[in-house]
Design a protein around this motif. Structure first.
Motif, mmCIF file in Angstrom:
data_model
loop_
_atom_site.group_PDB
_atom_site.id
_atom_site.type_symbol
_atom_site.label_atom_id
_atom_site.label_comp_id
_atom_site.label_asym_id
_atom_site.label_seq_id
_atom_site.Cartn_x
_atom_site.Cartn_y
_atom_site.Cartn_z
ATOM 1 N N GLY A 80 0.822 -1.196 0.000
ATOM 2 C CA GLY A 80 0.000 0.000 0.000
ATOM 3 C C GLY A 80 0.859 1.250 0.000
ATOM 4 N N LEU A 83 -1.706 -4.206 -5.700
ATOM 5 C CA LEU A 83 -1.179 -3.766 -4.406
ATOM 6 C C LEU A 83 0.257 -3.294 -4.603
ATOM 7 C CD1 LEU A 83 -1.414 -3.570 -1.297
ATOM 8 C CD2 LEU A 83 -0.466 -5.877 -1.201
ATOM 9 N N ARG A 117 -6.950 -1.908 -7.383
ATOM 10 C CA ARG A 117 -6.751 -1.805 -5.934
ATOM 11 C C ARG A 117 -7.006 -3.101 -5.174
ATOM 12 N NH1 ARG A 117 -9.949 1.283 -1.308
ATOM 13 N NH2 ARG A 117 -8.525 0.678 0.312
ATOM 14 N N GLU A 121 -4.225 -5.749 2.125
ATOM 15 C CA GLU A 121 -3.023 -4.949 2.252
ATOM 16 C C GLU A 121 -2.029 -5.814 2.998
ATOM 17 O OE1 GLU A 121 -2.662 -0.369 2.337
ATOM 18 O OE2 GLU A 121 -3.274 -1.089 4.276
#
Length: 314
Positions: free
Chosen positions: A146, A268, A307, A311
């Motif tokens: 991220g 990511l 996206r 994460e």
């Protein structure tokens, strides 16, 4: 007195907040650290630090000296590095923080390749998603997923991970296969992934052409670790979005199924971060370049998604 060494010791005492932590970070006896700072103060004819039984406070002169010393040491390190870069092999201890999944699946399985090129580097790997005090813990850099938000850190993007949506055959037998992201709003469960910083569960994002959909997951279980997240999807607890390299073997064995394949997720981004006050030494530089190559090998040649829900290292 070795003024340069004393300067380095003083800087570390200021950054760690006391003599004990500075001594541990420098691997020196505490008495040596104390004597070197006292010698520096005697040389400068001023008090740099005020000591109490509980803490060390920087004086006005000490704060000015710290800022200038930091610049001088960085310039010296940069000069030394530029002179030795092509003449010496990187060596010494390198402390790196990273998420467990990244350590287990990307870094550790390939360390023999790293040590073939850099046998003189001693790599200390801290595993976890926790917040790190880089200075006090003497951490050289960290691998994070991220986009970093901490303005005190220098961040270099080293690669991206492809994210896809998965479910186990067990889950699909019980609940059916969703045909559209909106099907997840009712009648389906997801595995929640918690942001390690905020504690909030990430939304599930889908993209197809110009259409973008964000689904707040309905979940019975949420976790804040990438491996646990993937294992919860495998166990049939719910649908999840995770890095494809983490579950490729499970997909090949039929233990997981990609669903909604025509809907992409964002990639990511993976960053190496380190404090602005730290010079990027040769040993850090070669490790960063090596990680970037390992991530390049993981890229999906067929499709880059957008996206991530997961994460993995943030």
């Amino acid at each position: 007195m070795d003024q340069l060494s004393a300067m380095r010791v003083f800087v570390r005492v200021v950054e760690t907040g006391n003599f004990t932590r500075a001594a541990a970070a420098l691997d020196m006896p505490k008495t040596t650290v104390t004597n070197m700072v006292q010698g520096l103060e005697a040389h400068l004819h001023t008090t740099l630090l005020n000591r109490t039984t509980r803490r060390v406070m920087v004086t006005t002169d000490g704060a000015l000296y710290y800022e200038r010393a930091l610049q001088i040491l960085a310039e010296i390190d940069e000069l030394d590095g530029s002179m030795s870069h092509s003449q010496a092999r990187p060596s010494g201890r390198l402390r790196v923080e990273m998420a467990g999944a990244f350590a287990d699946l990307v870094v550790i399985p390939n360390l023999c390749d790293f040590y073939t090129s850099y046998p003189q580097i001693q790599l200390d790997i801290g595993v976890g998603d926790r917040l790190v005090d880089y200075i006090a813990e003497n951490v050289d850099c960290a691998i994070r997923g991220g986009t970093p938000t901490d303005q005190s850190l220098v961040a270099r993007k080293v690669g991206e991970l492809t994210i896809r949506t998965y479910a186990s055959p067990i889950y699909l037998e019980r609940h059916g296969t969703p045909q559209h992201p909106n099907d997840l709003i009712e009648g389906h469960l997801a595995v929640g992934y918690l942001n390690a910083t905020s504690g909030k569960v990430f939304a599930m994002d889908f993209c197809r052409g110009d259409e973008n959909i964000e689904i707040p997951p309905r979940y019975a279980v949420s976790v804040n670790d990438a491996r646990s997240y993937a294992n919860a999807i495998l166990a049939g607890i719910g649908i999840g979005q995770t890095a494809s390299f983490m579950v490729k073997d499970a997909v090949a064995r039929g233990e997981l199924v990609e669903i909604l394949p025509e809907w992409d997720c964002e990639v990511l981004p993976i960053y190496i971060v380190y404090p602005q006050t730290r010079h990027l030494s040769n040993k850090v530089r070669v490790f960063v370049d090596w990680v970037a190559k390992r991530l390049q090998a993981l890229k999906d040649p067929e499709r880059q998604t957008r996206r991530p829900q997961l994460e993995a290292a943030e």
